[in-house]
Design a protein around this motif. Structure first.
Motif, PDB file in Angstrom:
ATOM      1  N   UNK A   4     -33.229  28.762  -0.831  1.00  0.00           N
ATOM      2  CA  UNK A   4     -33.325  27.444  -1.474  1.00  0.00           C
ATOM      3  C   UNK A   4     -31.960  26.927  -1.885  1.00  0.00           C
ATOM      4  N   UNK A   5     -31.807  25.608  -1.878  1.00  0.00           N
ATOM      5  CA  UNK A   5     -30.576  25.010  -2.398  1.00  0.00           C
ATOM      6  C   UNK A   5     -30.519  25.145  -3.906  1.00  0.00           C
ATOM      7  N   UNK A   6     -31.661  24.985  -4.533  1.00  0.00           N
ATOM      8  CA  UNK A   6     -31.756  25.074  -5.984  1.00  0.00           C
ATOM      9  C   UNK A   6     -32.899  26.017  -6.334  1.00  0.00           C
ATOM     10  N   UNK A  55     -21.868  22.587  14.115  1.00  0.00           N
ATOM     11  CA  UNK A  55     -22.690  22.914  12.953  1.00  0.00           C
ATOM     12  C   UNK A  55     -23.166  24.354  13.069  1.00  0.00           C
ATOM     13  N   UNK A  56     -22.864  25.132  12.056  1.00  0.00           N
ATOM     14  CA  UNK A  56     -23.350  26.505  12.021  1.00  0.00           C
ATOM     15  C   UNK A  56     -24.292  26.747  10.870  1.00  0.00           C
ATOM     16  N   UNK A  57     -24.133  25.943   9.829  1.00  0.00           N
ATOM     17  CA  UNK A  57     -24.933  26.121   8.606  1.00  0.00           C
ATOM     18  C   UNK A  57     -25.477  24.753   8.198  1.00  0.00           C
ATOM     19  N   UNK A  58     -26.802  24.636   8.086  1.00  0.00           N
ATOM     20  CA  UNK A  58     -27.451  23.362   7.800  1.00  0.00           C
ATOM     21  C   UNK A  58     -28.258  23.458   6.515  1.00  0.00           C
ATOM     22  N   UNK A  59     -28.162  22.423   5.688  1.00  0.00           N
ATOM     23  CA  UNK A  59     -28.955  22.325   4.466  1.00  0.00           C
ATOM     24  C   UNK A  59     -29.877  21.123   4.593  1.00  0.00           C
ATOM     25  N   UNK A  68     -25.395  21.688  -1.438  1.00  0.00           N
ATOM     26  CA  UNK A  68     -25.279  21.967  -0.006  1.00  0.00           C
ATOM     27  C   UNK A  68     -23.823  22.246   0.367  1.00  0.00           C
ATOM     28  N   UNK A  69     -22.923  21.428  -0.151  1.00  0.00           N
ATOM     29  CA  UNK A  69     -21.494  21.592   0.148  1.00  0.00           C
ATOM     30  C   UNK A  69     -20.967  22.911  -0.405  1.00  0.00           C
ATOM     31  N   UNK A  70     -21.340  23.227  -1.641  1.00  0.00           N
ATOM     32  CA  UNK A  70     -20.826  24.441  -2.283  1.00  0.00           C
ATOM     33  C   UNK A  70     -21.339  25.713  -1.609  1.00  0.00           C
ATOM     34  N   UNK A  71     -22.500  25.614  -0.943  1.00  0.00           N
ATOM     35  CA  UNK A  71     -23.068  26.773  -0.257  1.00  0.00           C
ATOM     36  C   UNK A  71     -22.615  26.856   1.202  1.00  0.00           C
ATOM     37  N   UNK A  72     -21.670  25.999   1.566  1.00  0.00           N
ATOM     38  CA  UNK A  72     -21.056  26.097   2.880  1.00  0.00           C
ATOM     39  C   UNK A  72     -21.759  25.365   4.001  1.00  0.00           C
ATOM     40  N   UNK A  79     -16.355  14.122   0.965  1.00  0.00           N
ATOM     41  CA  UNK A  79     -16.155  15.533   0.623  1.00  0.00           C
ATOM     42  C   UNK A  79     -16.184  16.435   1.852  1.00  0.00           C
ATOM     43  N   UNK A  80     -16.492  15.854   3.027  1.00  0.00           N
ATOM     44  CA  UNK A  80     -16.462  16.629   4.252  1.00  0.00           C
ATOM     45  C   UNK A  80     -17.812  17.091   4.767  1.00  0.00           C
ATOM     46  N   UNK A  81     -18.890  16.532   4.220  1.00  0.00           N
ATOM     47  CA  UNK A  81     -20.244  16.930   4.615  1.00  0.00           C
ATOM     48  C   UNK A  81     -20.820  15.919   5.595  1.00  0.00           C
ATOM     49  N   UNK A  82     -21.277  16.367   6.749  1.00  0.00           N
ATOM     50  CA  UNK A  82     -22.001  15.476   7.651  1.00  0.00           C
ATOM     51  C   UNK A  82     -23.402  15.256   7.079  1.00  0.00           C
TER      52      UNK A  82
END
Length: 261
Positions: free
Chosen positions: A124-126, A173-177, A190-194, A214-217
């Motif tokens: 989970x994200x949260x 993309x290797x890691x998707x949230x 999502x960003x902090x978890x890579x 911030x660099x997030x697609x």
């Protein structure tokens, strides 16, 4: 089976205690002592879906979104809620919802969406503090893909028709949230978890700009389309717990059908 027993069995698997404090899941319309022989399932309770449930001989309509969020001063047949309540009562249909408690279930909206994408090591994200799994999801692709390739995957696996992709189409993309429904506030997690990309719906302009900067697609989807992908899984849960057949109803404005009804 009595409606009260059906509710008890559903809530054994998807407790109301897992819902967010602002939410209003549970029984909105109906007699707990009524005998139920069949169950219908749809994303929303509307006058049309209540009528369709009645036509199918289903005394219970289970929805994801609650019909009633705020206290009512009256129930009059000149509003969305009023028309739906009137339709349900006329057709002898009870209305019950599993909303953020289904979102945060370990087999609910977010886990289903992540699984359909083929993500591994899903988390989970949260994480939840109420005993549930948590909100949102993040995981890893077995083989990285370009952002530009994600569109075809979303159309095929989530059956989306309406979404917008933001970012460099050549980015790997290797890691998707993701956050099923309106979860724009989780983009920092999502960003902090890579995560390389975050998928959700109802993204406001300034949230979008901050996340991209911030660099997030990002992928901004239609709210209902995204959550509809979890309904077959919810149907399986209800059928398993109650032993009753569940008929999936597509709203008139739904852009696709799930096949089996």
């Amino acid at each position: 089976m009595k409606l009260s027993e059906i509710i008890a069995r559903i809530e054994k698997r998807i407790p109301k205690s897992w819902a967010e404090s602002w939410d209003n899941p549970g029984l909105a319309v109906g007699d707990p002592g009524a005998e139920i022989d069949g169950i219908a399932l749809s994303l929303d309770a509307t006058a049309d879906t209540a009528s369709a449930a009645s036509a199918l001989g289903c005394g219970l309509l289970v929805t994801h979104h609650p019909l009633i969020f705020h206290p009512l001063k009256s129930v009059v047949n000149d509003s969305y809620v009023g028309r739906t309540v009137f339709s349900a009562i006329r057709g002898g249909v009870a209305i019950y919802s599993a909303h953020t408690n289904w979102d945060s279930s370990p087999e609910g909206v977010n886990f289903v969406l992540a699984s359909l994408l083929g993500l591994e090591n899903i988390a989970p994200l949260s994480p939840s503090e109420s005993g549930a799994w948590g909100m949102g999801a993040i995981g890893e692709l077995t083989v990285p893909i370009r952002l530009g390739e994600l569109s075809d995957i979303l159309r095929e696996r989530w059956r989306l028709a309406n979404f917008t992709v933001y970012g460099d189409g050549e980015r790997l993309l290797g890691r998707i949230a993701l956050g099923g429904g309106a979860c724009q506030e989780f983009w920092p997690e999502a960003l902090s978890l890579g995560a390389d990309c975050f998928i959700t719906s109802d993204i406001a302009y300034h949230h979008r700009q901050e996340a991209l900067d911030a660099g997030l697609s990002l992928v901004s989807t239609d709210h209902g389309e995204m959550e509809r992908a979890s309904l077959p899984a919810l149907r399986t849960v209800i059928e398993c717990e109650t032993g009753l057949p569940v008929r999936l109803i597509e709203e008139k404005n739904a852009p696709f059908t799930h096949g089996r009804v």
